[in-house]
Motif scaffolding. Structure first.
Motif, PDB file in Angstrom:
ATOM      1  N   ILE A 142       7.395  62.823  20.619  1.00  0.00           N
ATOM      2  CA  ILE A 142       7.032  61.614  21.365  1.00  0.00           C
ATOM      3  C   ILE A 142       5.761  61.924  22.153  1.00  0.00           C
ATOM      4  O   ILE A 142       5.609  63.024  22.671  1.00  0.00           O
ATOM      5  N   GLN A 170       3.904  57.605  25.585  1.00  0.00           N
ATOM      6  CA  GLN A 170       5.201  56.965  25.348  1.00  0.00           C
ATOM      7  C   GLN A 170       6.264  57.469  26.321  1.00  0.00           C
ATOM      8  O   GLN A 170       7.155  56.727  26.704  1.00  0.00           O
ATOM      9  N   ARG A 183      15.355  64.515  19.620  1.00  0.00           N
ATOM     10  CA  ARG A 183      13.988  64.181  19.213  1.00  0.00           C
ATOM     11  C   ARG A 183      13.855  62.671  19.017  1.00  0.00           C
ATOM     12  O   ARG A 183      14.850  61.956  18.921  1.00  0.00           O
ATOM     13  N   ALA A 184      12.620  62.218  18.889  1.00  0.00           N
ATOM     14  CA  ALA A 184      12.351  60.791  18.700  1.00  0.00           C
ATOM     15  C   ALA A 184      13.007  60.252  17.437  1.00  0.00           C
ATOM     16  O   ALA A 184      13.405  59.088  17.379  1.00  0.00           O
TER      17      ALA A 184
END
Length: 174
Positions: free
Chosen positions: A52, A56, A100-101
């Motif tokens: 990310i 963001q 994680r994203a």
């Protein structure tokens, strides 16, 4: 007077740039949050680790970087700390899960420090991804198990050879 103020401002800018350079090259991820969990700073290593971007991440609650059940409990952890001051993770490194994203999770070592500027409180988390370390550990354990198995097979082969020798002696005599 103006010259000294300008020199002081330039020295401050220079020190700020130097500190920023150091923080951007540290291999572990660094995340700074405020007292309610809002991300204030997100290092380049954190961008790579969590997938990310800094743009963001800043302004979001740090919960976005956690899987359940920590994700839904994190705000209450901060509230409890603000209320009673009892440290559960601050100053104590521990292994937790990160998210994680893309939604995947990974093991990480988290160390948290606290700082106060005026009446504001900030928490700095240093994160080290343990995925490769755990993969290596699992591989070593597999190899150790295989070595133990081969060792047992070798011992059984030696015992079978000795037993065959012992049985052949009386049979040869007969």
């Amino acid at each position: 007077d103006i010259d000294s103020q300008m020199r002081a401002e330039e020295a401050l800018r220079s020190r700020d740039e130097h500190l920023r350079s150091i923080l951007e090259t540290v291999p572990d991820a660094m995340i700074v949050i405020d007292a309610v969990g809002t991300i204030q700073l997100f290092s380049r290593a954190a961008e790579r680790m969590f997938g990310i971007s800094q743009d963001q991440a800043i302004g979001q609650n740090v919960r976005v970087l956690m899987p359940e059940p920590d994700r839904s409990r994190h705000d209450s952890y901060l509230s409890r700390y603000r209320a009673d001051g009892e440290r559960h993770i601050i100053g104590i490194g521990r292994i937790v899960a990160g998210r994680r994203a893309d939604g995947s999770t990974f093991p990480m070592h988290l160390s948290v420090g606290e700082a106060k500027w005026g009446d504001r409180r900030y928490f700095t988390g240093f994160v080290r991804d343990l995925t490769e370390q755990q993969r290596t550990q699992a591989s070593l354990e597999r190899m150790q198990a295989e070595l133990t198995h081969v060792s047992r097979l070798s011992a059984m082969g030696e015992m079978a050879s000795a037993l065959a020798h012992e049985l052949n002696q009386p049979l040869a005599a007969i």
